[in-house]
Design a protein around this motif. Structure first.
Motif, PDB file in Angstrom:
ATOM      1  N   ARG A  34       0.846  -1.197   0.000  1.00  0.00           N
ATOM      2  CA  ARG A  34       0.000   0.000   0.000  1.00  0.00           C
ATOM      3  C   ARG A  34       0.880   1.245   0.000  1.00  0.00           C
ATOM      4  O   ARG A  34       2.091   1.158   0.215  1.00  0.00           O
ATOM      5  N   ASN A  35       0.289   2.391  -0.233  1.00  0.00           N
ATOM      6  CA  ASN A  35       1.024   3.638  -0.068  1.00  0.00           C
ATOM      7  C   ASN A  35       1.600   3.678   1.343  1.00  0.00           C
ATOM      8  O   ASN A  35       0.893   3.411   2.311  1.00  0.00           O
ATOM      9  N   GLY A 155       1.750   7.791 -15.210  1.00  0.00           N
ATOM     10  CA  GLY A 155       1.419   8.774 -16.245  1.00  0.00           C
ATOM     11  C   GLY A 155       1.274   8.208 -17.643  1.00  0.00           C
ATOM     12  O   GLY A 155       0.982   8.960 -18.581  1.00  0.00           O
ATOM     13  N   LEU A 156       1.476   6.888 -17.818  1.00  0.00           N
ATOM     14  CA  LEU A 156       1.333   6.295 -19.156  1.00  0.00           C
ATOM     15  C   LEU A 156      -0.133   5.968 -19.437  1.00  0.00           C
ATOM     16  O   LEU A 156      -0.833   5.453 -18.569  1.00  0.00           O
ATOM     17  N   ARG A 161       1.135   1.708 -21.707  1.00  0.00           N
ATOM     18  CA  ARG A 161       1.333   0.675 -20.685  1.00  0.00           C
ATOM     19  C   ARG A 161       1.434  -0.688 -21.352  1.00  0.00           C
ATOM     20  O   ARG A 161       2.334  -1.463 -21.055  1.00  0.00           O
ATOM     21  N   HIS A 184       1.245  -0.111  -8.235  1.00  0.00           N
ATOM     22  CA  HIS A 184      -0.118  -0.213  -7.697  1.00  0.00           C
ATOM     23  C   HIS A 184      -1.078  -0.882  -8.686  1.00  0.00           C
ATOM     24  O   HIS A 184      -2.209  -1.195  -8.328  1.00  0.00           O
ATOM     25  N   LEU A 185      -0.631  -1.054  -9.936  1.00  0.00           N
ATOM     26  CA  LEU A 185      -1.513  -1.663 -10.940  1.00  0.00           C
ATOM     27  C   LEU A 185      -1.243  -3.168 -10.969  1.00  0.00           C
ATOM     28  O   LEU A 185      -0.602  -3.717 -11.856  1.00  0.00           O
ATOM     29  N   ILE A 186      -1.751  -3.828  -9.942  1.00  0.00           N
ATOM     30  CA  ILE A 186      -1.387  -5.212  -9.669  1.00  0.00           C
ATOM     31  C   ILE A 186      -1.859  -6.154 -10.753  1.00  0.00           C
ATOM     32  O   ILE A 186      -1.108  -7.007 -11.233  1.00  0.00           O
ATOM     33  N   GLU A 188      -2.322  -5.607 -13.797  1.00  0.00           N
ATOM     34  CA  GLU A 188      -1.590  -5.444 -15.064  1.00  0.00           C
ATOM     35  C   GLU A 188      -0.249  -6.177 -15.070  1.00  0.00           C
ATOM     36  O   GLU A 188       0.257  -6.512 -16.131  1.00  0.00           O
ATOM     37  N   GLN A 271      -4.898  -9.049  -7.325  1.00  0.00           N
ATOM     38  CA  GLN A 271      -5.221  -7.726  -6.770  1.00  0.00           C
ATOM     39  C   GLN A 271      -6.217  -7.855  -5.620  1.00  0.00           C
ATOM     40  O   GLN A 271      -6.095  -7.190  -4.599  1.00  0.00           O
ATOM     41  N   PHE A 274      -4.394  -9.193  -2.637  1.00  0.00           N
ATOM     42  CA  PHE A 274      -3.604  -8.118  -2.050  1.00  0.00           C
ATOM     43  C   PHE A 274      -4.479  -7.206  -1.181  1.00  0.00           C
ATOM     44  O   PHE A 274      -4.113  -6.847  -0.062  1.00  0.00           O
ATOM     45  N   ILE A 275      -5.620  -6.826  -1.727  1.00  0.00           N
ATOM     46  CA  ILE A 275      -6.507  -5.912  -0.992  1.00  0.00           C
ATOM     47  C   ILE A 275      -6.939  -6.549   0.332  1.00  0.00           C
ATOM     48  O   ILE A 275      -6.885  -5.915   1.387  1.00  0.00           O
ATOM     49  N   THR A 278      -4.011  -6.705   2.935  1.00  0.00           N
ATOM     50  CA  THR A 278      -3.443  -5.446   3.426  1.00  0.00           C
ATOM     51  C   THR A 278      -4.500  -4.455   3.875  1.00  0.00           C
ATOM     52  O   THR A 278      -4.189  -3.322   4.200  1.00  0.00           O
ATOM     53  N   ASN A 279      -5.767  -4.870   3.878  1.00  0.00           N
ATOM     54  CA  ASN A 279      -6.825  -3.905   4.165  1.00  0.00           C
ATOM     55  C   ASN A 279      -7.026  -3.754   5.662  1.00  0.00           C
ATOM     56  O   ASN A 279      -7.501  -4.641   6.334  1.00  0.00           O
TER      57      ASN A 279
ATOM     58  N   ASN B  35      -3.054  10.200 -23.686  1.00  0.00           N
ATOM     59  CA  ASN B  35      -2.430  11.430 -23.221  1.00  0.00           C
ATOM     60  C   ASN B  35      -2.432  12.439 -24.364  1.00  0.00           C
ATOM     61  O   ASN B  35      -2.070  12.103 -25.488  1.00  0.00           O
ATOM     62  N   LEU B 156      -3.688   6.674  -5.852  1.00  0.00           N
ATOM     63  CA  LEU B 156      -4.363   5.791  -4.883  1.00  0.00           C
ATOM     64  C   LEU B 156      -3.863   4.360  -5.056  1.00  0.00           C
ATOM     65  O   LEU B 156      -3.716   3.869  -6.175  1.00  0.00           O
ATOM     66  N   ASP B 157      -3.644   3.666  -3.937  1.00  0.00           N
ATOM     67  CA  ASP B 157      -3.286   2.255  -4.031  1.00  0.00           C
ATOM     68  C   ASP B 157      -4.539   1.425  -4.328  1.00  0.00           C
ATOM     69  O   ASP B 157      -5.656   1.952  -4.353  1.00  0.00           O
ATOM     70  N   ALA B 158      -4.336   0.130  -4.582  1.00  0.00           N
ATOM     71  CA  ALA B 158      -5.441  -0.716  -5.040  1.00  0.00           C
ATOM     72  C   ALA B 158      -6.608  -0.726  -4.050  1.00  0.00           C
ATOM     73  O   ALA B 158      -7.774  -0.701  -4.443  1.00  0.00           O
ATOM     74  N   ASN B 159      -6.300  -0.721  -2.757  1.00  0.00           N
ATOM     75  CA  ASN B 159      -7.352  -0.758  -1.738  1.00  0.00           C
ATOM     76  C   ASN B 159      -8.204   0.504  -1.792  1.00  0.00           C
ATOM     77  O   ASN B 159      -9.436   0.449  -1.748  1.00  0.00           O
ATOM     78  N   ARG B 161      -8.465   2.547  -4.327  1.00  0.00           N
ATOM     79  CA  ARG B 161      -9.202   2.626  -5.590  1.00  0.00           C
ATOM     80  C   ARG B 161     -10.497   1.825  -5.483  1.00  0.00           C
ATOM     81  O   ARG B 161     -11.567   2.298  -5.839  1.00  0.00           O
ATOM     82  N   HIS B 184      -7.244   6.814 -17.182  1.00  0.00           N
ATOM     83  CA  HIS B 184      -6.459   5.875 -17.989  1.00  0.00           C
ATOM     84  C   HIS B 184      -6.671   4.431 -17.540  1.00  0.00           C
ATOM     85  O   HIS B 184      -6.211   3.510 -18.207  1.00  0.00           O
ATOM     86  N   GLU B 188     -10.802  -0.677 -14.918  1.00  0.00           N
ATOM     87  CA  GLU B 188     -11.338  -0.483 -13.566  1.00  0.00           C
ATOM     88  C   GLU B 188     -12.682   0.255 -13.566  1.00  0.00           C
ATOM     89  O   GLU B 188     -13.450   0.110 -12.626  1.00  0.00           O
TER      90      GLU B 188
END
Lengths: 290, 290
Positions: A34-35, A155-156, A161, A184-186, A188, A271, A274-275, A278-279, B35, B156-159, B161, B184, B188
């Motif tokens: 997580r962040n 930013g992609l 991506r 964070h884009l698990i 993907e 994903q 993971f959530i 870690t939630n 973009n 934002l992390d996956a949780n 989001r 982007h 989701e």
């Protein structure tokens, strides 16, 4: 590469607590968290850009700190910009080539064309997306054994991506080496990584091949009573309710208990796992109250 | 809300070329684009933060420019920060309440708790993720008819989001209004949006209900010769090769041609469609050369 007993605090906050990891050659690792979980701090300590309070990072049994020959085996692409604004991209590539003793110009030309990067631009004038793209090109073209990518697709757009993931796989298959990807884009990266490491509040809570991890995910769906009966004693890490239908999410081996006809079993994705793992809100009954 | 003939150039670059769109009440729109496609410019023109060279934006048949009562019906959450660094979050919420004539305190308290936001912090001291979260809370709690979200889950992390998507659906179902979401992370939002608008190089290239769009996606997989025979004359927008197996991706209605036994049909997802429709490299044979 070995990470041994790495700890780090900022003030009273323990950012990393006794981290122990082994990275094998020619594997692609996903470093998830997580962040604020400590991922970026760990990557910067591994590459000597930041210092641990305790512990050591070793390559081939040699400590990497202030060890230029070992540090030269790693490249860390991160949000922190190492280059001064105003430098031309071509100059940065040339300097990096001298520093690392090599550069795959053929691959670089290919990537520059595929991504549509203008290399006559100056660093600092790039959009967030092209800033990432430029640093990714350096990461893929420098002759290092360990490529560390911290939020590589920041930013992609979706097209870039997808292009990046496919170029990463191609580059890995042409020239196998170790990748450590923090993102964070698990979902993907779920098909790209071979091993998954999850950091949570500065500790490693999961470190296994993705295949093994996914085999242990079970969603158990059916009438509430049957689902609760079936999952009794199992490691239920999350749940959902839709009317009278309940889904319990189990992580771990199912024993040989008998599955009622009313209940359906399937796996769930990385994903989601993971959530759940870690939630911090898990168990508050949040989903049921809606 | 209507967007009529909106055009905008920066220097010699046409950012938006004659955009015409209608946003109906109580729908959730996805505004997608690469973009630089013009999404953010369009949203800022719709909310009078930027000016069009031509065209007009109307709500209930009234032009919104310099029309405070109409502008007060919209809130745009974007990367551009409207608030000064150093302001306390509680103060910004209070000021926004006065400006918009209302604020859903009950929902705000719920969201603040769920996301773990410290409202005694100052704006400008927030991480990228919490900066987004704070602006999302304003967007969901202000009493507007049109909620415009530009990259809502940045940082934002996956949780968080997942939490945001579920709170958005809940808020929409409690209090239906119009959402326009630019992102982007297409997959989701694919299950959240009812309609999809795709901008490409300043033009609208798709504007339809998601359901209709997905029904027109067909992946045609099988031996190369059979696939090419079957898709002859259809709108093939992309392809893949895996050894001797070819996948042709078709967008549009299939006529009543006969499907060979060797060929399999299925649908593909919105993100894949988007990539094919907007990929400037499409047709270069890139995938085949690998």
């Amino acid at each position: 590469m070995e990470v041994n007993h790495i700890s780090k605090s900022f003030g009273s906050k323990h950012v990393l607590s006794d981290i122990n990891l082994t990275f094998e050659d020619n594997k692609i690792y996903g470093l998830l968290g997580r962040n604020g979980a400590g991922k970026s701090t760990l990557l910067s300590i591994m590459t000597n850009r930041n210092f641990a309070d305790n512990g050591e990072v070793k390559i081939d049994s040699e400590d990497v700190s202030d060890n230029d020959s070992k540090l030269g085996l790693m490249y860390l692409m991160s949000e922190v910009n190492l280059y001064a604004d105003g430098w031309k991209l071509t100059q940065i590539m040339k300097d990096s080539e001298s520093l690392y003793g090599g550069f795959d110009h053929q691959l670089a030309d290919h990537l520059i064309q595929e991504f549509g990067l203008d290399v006559n631009q100056k660093f600092g004038k790039l959009s967030t997306g092209y800033n990432s793209i430029f640093k990714l090109i350096l990461a893929l073209c420098l002759p290092v054994r360990f490529v560390l990518l911290d939020e590589p697709v920041l930013g992609l757009d979706a097209n870039h991506r997808e292009l990046f993931y496919s170029e990463l796989i191609q580059s890995y298959s042409d020239n196998p080496r170790t990748f450590i990807i923090s993102t964070h884009l698990i979902e993907e990266v779920a098909n790209i990584i071979s091993d998954v490491i999850v950091l949570d509040q500065g500790r490693v809570i999961l470190n296994q091949p993705v295949e093994d991890v996914l085999a242990k995910t079970h969603s158990v769906v059916g009438p509430q009573k049957d689902v609760e009966q079936y999952t009794k004693g199992l490691n239920v890490i999350g749940h959902d309710m839709m009317g009278t239908i309940r889904a319990n999410y189990v992580y771990g081996d199912l024993d040989d208990r008998i599955l009622p006809d009313t209940v359906q079993l399937s796996n769930f994705d990385l994903q989601k796992l993971f959530i759940f793992l870690t939630n911090q809100y898990e168990g508050s009954g949040k989903n049921e109250n809606k």
